[in-house]
Design a protein around this motif. Structure first.
Motif, PDB file in Angstrom:
ATOM      1  N   SER A 206       0.823  -1.207   0.000  1.00  0.00           N
ATOM      2  CA  SER A 206       0.000   0.000   0.000  1.00  0.00           C
ATOM      3  C   SER A 206       0.859   1.261   0.000  1.00  0.00           C
TER       4      SER A 206
ATOM      5  N   GLU B  12       2.329   1.774  -3.457  1.00  0.00           N
ATOM      6  CA  GLU B  12       1.326   2.302  -4.387  1.00  0.00           C
ATOM      7  C   GLU B  12       1.034   3.767  -4.101  1.00  0.00           C
ATOM      8  N   GLY B  13       0.964   4.130  -2.832  1.00  0.00           N
ATOM      9  CA  GLY B  13       0.748   5.529  -2.476  1.00  0.00           C
ATOM     10  C   GLY B  13       1.914   6.405  -2.881  1.00  0.00           C
TER      11      GLY B  13
ATOM     12  N   LYS C 242       3.890   5.856  -5.428  1.00  0.00           N
ATOM     13  CA  LYS C 242       3.791   6.026  -6.878  1.00  0.00           C
ATOM     14  C   LYS C 242       2.732   7.070  -7.227  1.00  0.00           C
ATOM     15  N   LEU C 243       1.632   7.048  -6.479  1.00  0.00           N
ATOM     16  CA  LEU C 243       0.542   7.986  -6.759  1.00  0.00           C
ATOM     17  C   LEU C 243       0.960   9.416  -6.486  1.00  0.00           C
ATOM     18  N   PHE C 244       1.635   9.650  -5.352  1.00  0.00           N
ATOM     19  CA  PHE C 244       1.986  11.007  -4.986  1.00  0.00           C
ATOM     20  C   PHE C 244       3.288  11.486  -5.624  1.00  0.00           C
TER      21      PHE C 244
ATOM     22  N   ASN D 240       3.834  11.347  -8.828  1.00  0.00           N
ATOM     23  CA  ASN D 240       3.417  11.942 -10.092  1.00  0.00           C
ATOM     24  C   ASN D 240       2.091  12.661  -9.866  1.00  0.00           C
TER      25      ASN D 240
ATOM     26  N   LEU E   5      -1.164  11.708 -11.796  1.00  0.00           N
ATOM     27  CA  LEU E   5      -1.956  10.544 -11.410  1.00  0.00           C
ATOM     28  C   LEU E   5      -3.053  10.929 -10.415  1.00  0.00           C
ATOM     29  N   ILE E   6      -2.760  11.892  -9.535  1.00  0.00           N
ATOM     30  CA  ILE E   6      -3.770  12.358  -8.584  1.00  0.00           C
ATOM     31  C   ILE E   6      -4.912  13.033  -9.335  1.00  0.00           C
TER      32      ILE E   6
ATOM     33  N   ALA F 147      -6.942  10.390 -11.034  1.00  0.00           N
ATOM     34  CA  ALA F 147      -7.801   9.655 -10.105  1.00  0.00           C
ATOM     35  C   ALA F 147      -9.021  10.489  -9.719  1.00  0.00           C
TER      36      ALA F 147
END
Length: 95
Positions: free
Chosen positions: A47, A50-51, A53-55, A57, A60-61, A64
């Motif tokens: 988790s 993955e978080g 990777k999300l933050f 770039n 990506l936020i 989403a």
């Protein structure tokens, strides 16, 4: 050397047979706890990666949030047209 130790252990457990069950139960619960903690740690690491990777770039936020907005808009349109039930009707009866 091994024979006297085994004889002493068997003699002890012959006098106290409940302790065999309690030792087995303790080992079983200890292994179950260890496996559970390892599984939770693995899930947390996945988790966090993955978080990260999300933050890492910002696009990506935005993607989403845009996806959530589109799904909400789709639900609203389908409810307005009458092809889907409103979310409020899922939890209590609508009249």
């Amino acid at each position: 050397m091994l024979f006297p130790v085994a004889k002493a252990l068997l003699g002890h457990y012959r006098k106290h047979p409940l302790q065999i069950f309690l030792v087995w139960l303790g080992l079983t619960l200890g292994v179950a706890l260890l496996v559970g903690v390892l599984a939770i740690n693995h899930h947390a690491k996945v988790s966090y990666s993955e978080g990260e990777k999300l933050f890492s770039n910002p696009f990506l936020i935005v993607f989403a949030l845009f996806k959530i907005m589109l799904l909400s808009l789709r639900r609203f349109i389908l409810t307005y047209v009458g092809l889907a039930t409103p979310l409020a009707c899922l939890y209590k009866p609508c009249i």
